[in-house]
Design a protein around this motif. Structure first.
Motif, PDB file in Angstrom:
ATOM      1  N   CYS A 123       0.869  -1.179   0.000  1.00  0.00           N
ATOM      2  CA  CYS A 123       0.000   0.000   0.000  1.00  0.00           C
ATOM      3  C   CYS A 123       0.902   1.223   0.000  1.00  0.00           C
ATOM      4  O   CYS A 123       1.770   1.371   0.873  1.00  0.00           O
ATOM      5  N   LEU A 124       0.706   2.097  -0.984  1.00  0.00           N
ATOM      6  CA  LEU A 124       1.559   3.275  -1.151  1.00  0.00           C
ATOM      7  C   LEU A 124       0.688   4.537  -1.157  1.00  0.00           C
ATOM      8  O   LEU A 124       0.249   4.999  -2.203  1.00  0.00           O
ATOM      9  N   PRO A 125       0.412   5.112   0.027  1.00  0.00           N
ATOM     10  CA  PRO A 125      -0.397   6.348   0.085  1.00  0.00           C
ATOM     11  C   PRO A 125       0.495   7.563  -0.180  1.00  0.00           C
ATOM     12  O   PRO A 125       1.512   7.745   0.500  1.00  0.00           O
ATOM     13  N   VAL A 126       0.100   8.399  -1.138  1.00  0.00           N
ATOM     14  CA  VAL A 126       0.994   9.472  -1.576  1.00  0.00           C
ATOM     15  C   VAL A 126       0.223  10.731  -1.967  1.00  0.00           C
ATOM     16  O   VAL A 126      -1.009  10.738  -2.050  1.00  0.00           O
ATOM     17  N   LEU A 138       7.776  -1.166  -7.192  1.00  0.00           N
ATOM     18  CA  LEU A 138       6.936  -2.096  -6.435  1.00  0.00           C
ATOM     19  C   LEU A 138       6.014  -2.897  -7.355  1.00  0.00           C
ATOM     20  O   LEU A 138       5.825  -4.104  -7.157  1.00  0.00           O
ATOM     21  N   ALA A 139       5.460  -2.229  -8.371  1.00  0.00           N
ATOM     22  CA  ALA A 139       4.534  -2.895  -9.291  1.00  0.00           C
ATOM     23  C   ALA A 139       5.232  -3.980 -10.105  1.00  0.00           C
ATOM     24  O   ALA A 139       4.604  -4.970 -10.493  1.00  0.00           O
ATOM     25  N   ALA A 140       6.535  -3.803 -10.350  1.00  0.00           N
ATOM     26  CA  ALA A 140       7.282  -4.794 -11.120  1.00  0.00           C
ATOM     27  C   ALA A 140       7.608  -6.040 -10.296  1.00  0.00           C
ATOM     28  O   ALA A 140       7.999  -7.067 -10.857  1.00  0.00           O
ATOM     29  N   ASP A 145      -1.033  -0.888  -4.439  1.00  0.00           N
ATOM     30  CA  ASP A 145      -2.142   0.061  -4.553  1.00  0.00           C
ATOM     31  C   ASP A 145      -1.610   1.452  -4.216  1.00  0.00           C
ATOM     32  O   ASP A 145      -1.132   1.693  -3.095  1.00  0.00           O
ATOM     33  N   ARG A 146      -1.670   2.342  -5.184  1.00  0.00           N
ATOM     34  CA  ARG A 146      -1.245   3.735  -4.987  1.00  0.00           C
ATOM     35  C   ARG A 146      -2.479   4.550  -4.617  1.00  0.00           C
ATOM     36  O   ARG A 146      -3.361   4.772  -5.452  1.00  0.00           O
TER      37      ARG A 146
END
Length: 238
Positions: A123-126, A138-140, A145-146
């Protein structure tokens, strides 16, 4: 008499404009706090509520505060952060980071991550304006989830105030902590002749695009920025 002597000492301190949103306490310089960027919180994205992740990755103090206010139902096994301010914000909530890079930027995070995020859900809250390298990394390697928590909002009145102070000779040094702050000022005004300090290479790159000369501290902290300014002052570089 003691009061008058203290006033004379204060006059000898370099006047430094800090353009971020967090107050700075120091006896080494006279800080004038003029935030160039505010934030606009975005609506909660209900699709992400009640989810569980292997990793929660937080890259700013703003992300910490808004995420735990709005997404408290999200659960996770481990925490990663970028920066001591982010880590301290977590610690204030009783949480401990499991991973933090040695230099506080996405590139070092990626270089030092090793295989710890391989096959993981993250989980990447930005911010809406967050740069993409970390998300791509991270997706690779797994699922990420951004979550866009907020957008930066430039303050033109703050930029004008800083400009007027510089023109009037009231500022000895100017600091920038983000590319957004750089844009907020230099989209309206020309490069300045006073010393400018960028907190790290990403912010320096933004200043370079505007052809604004600047220096960086060895470590990306505000304390080291102030140390850099006082060092320059001692060497009569401004």
């Amino acid at each position: 008499m003691k009061h008058l002597m203290q006033k004379e000492v204060d006059k000898m301190k370099p006047v430094v404009v800090m353009t971020d949103s967090e107050k700075t306490q120091t006896d080494d310089v006279e800080v004038v706090h003029i935030p160039l960027i505010g934030i606009e919180k975005l609506p909660v994205q209900s699709d992400y509520l009640h989810r569980h992740y292997d990793w929660l990755i937080l890259t700013s103090k703003n992300a910490v505060e808004i995420f735990f206010d709005n997404y408290s139902d999200v659960t996770f096994d481990r925490l990663a952060v970028i920066g001591t301010k982010t880590r301290k914000s977590l610690e204030a909530k009783g949480l401990t980071a499991d991973f933090m890079p040695s230099v506080f930027d996405q590139e070092t995070f990626i270089a030092e991550a090793g295989s710890r995020f391989d096959g993981c859900s993250c989980c990447l809250p930005v911010s809406v304006k967050a740069r993409p390298p970390l998300h791509r990394f991270l997706a690779a390697r797994g699922q990420v989830d951004r979550i866009e928590l907020y957008r930066p909002v430039a303050s033109q009145s703050a930029a004008l105030r800083i400009h007027d102070m510089i023109v009037d000779g009231e500022v000895d040094a100017l600091t920038f902590m983000s590319p957004s702050a750089v844009d907020a000022y230099f989209k309206h005004y020309q490069p300045v002749v006073i010393p400018v300090v960028a907190i790290g290479p990403v912010t320096k790159a933004a200043l370079d695009r505007y052809r604004q000369p600047c220096v960086m501290p060895e470590t990306a902290t505000k304390e080291q920025m102030i140390a850099k300014i006082t060092e320059m002052r001692e060497w009569n570089e401004f």
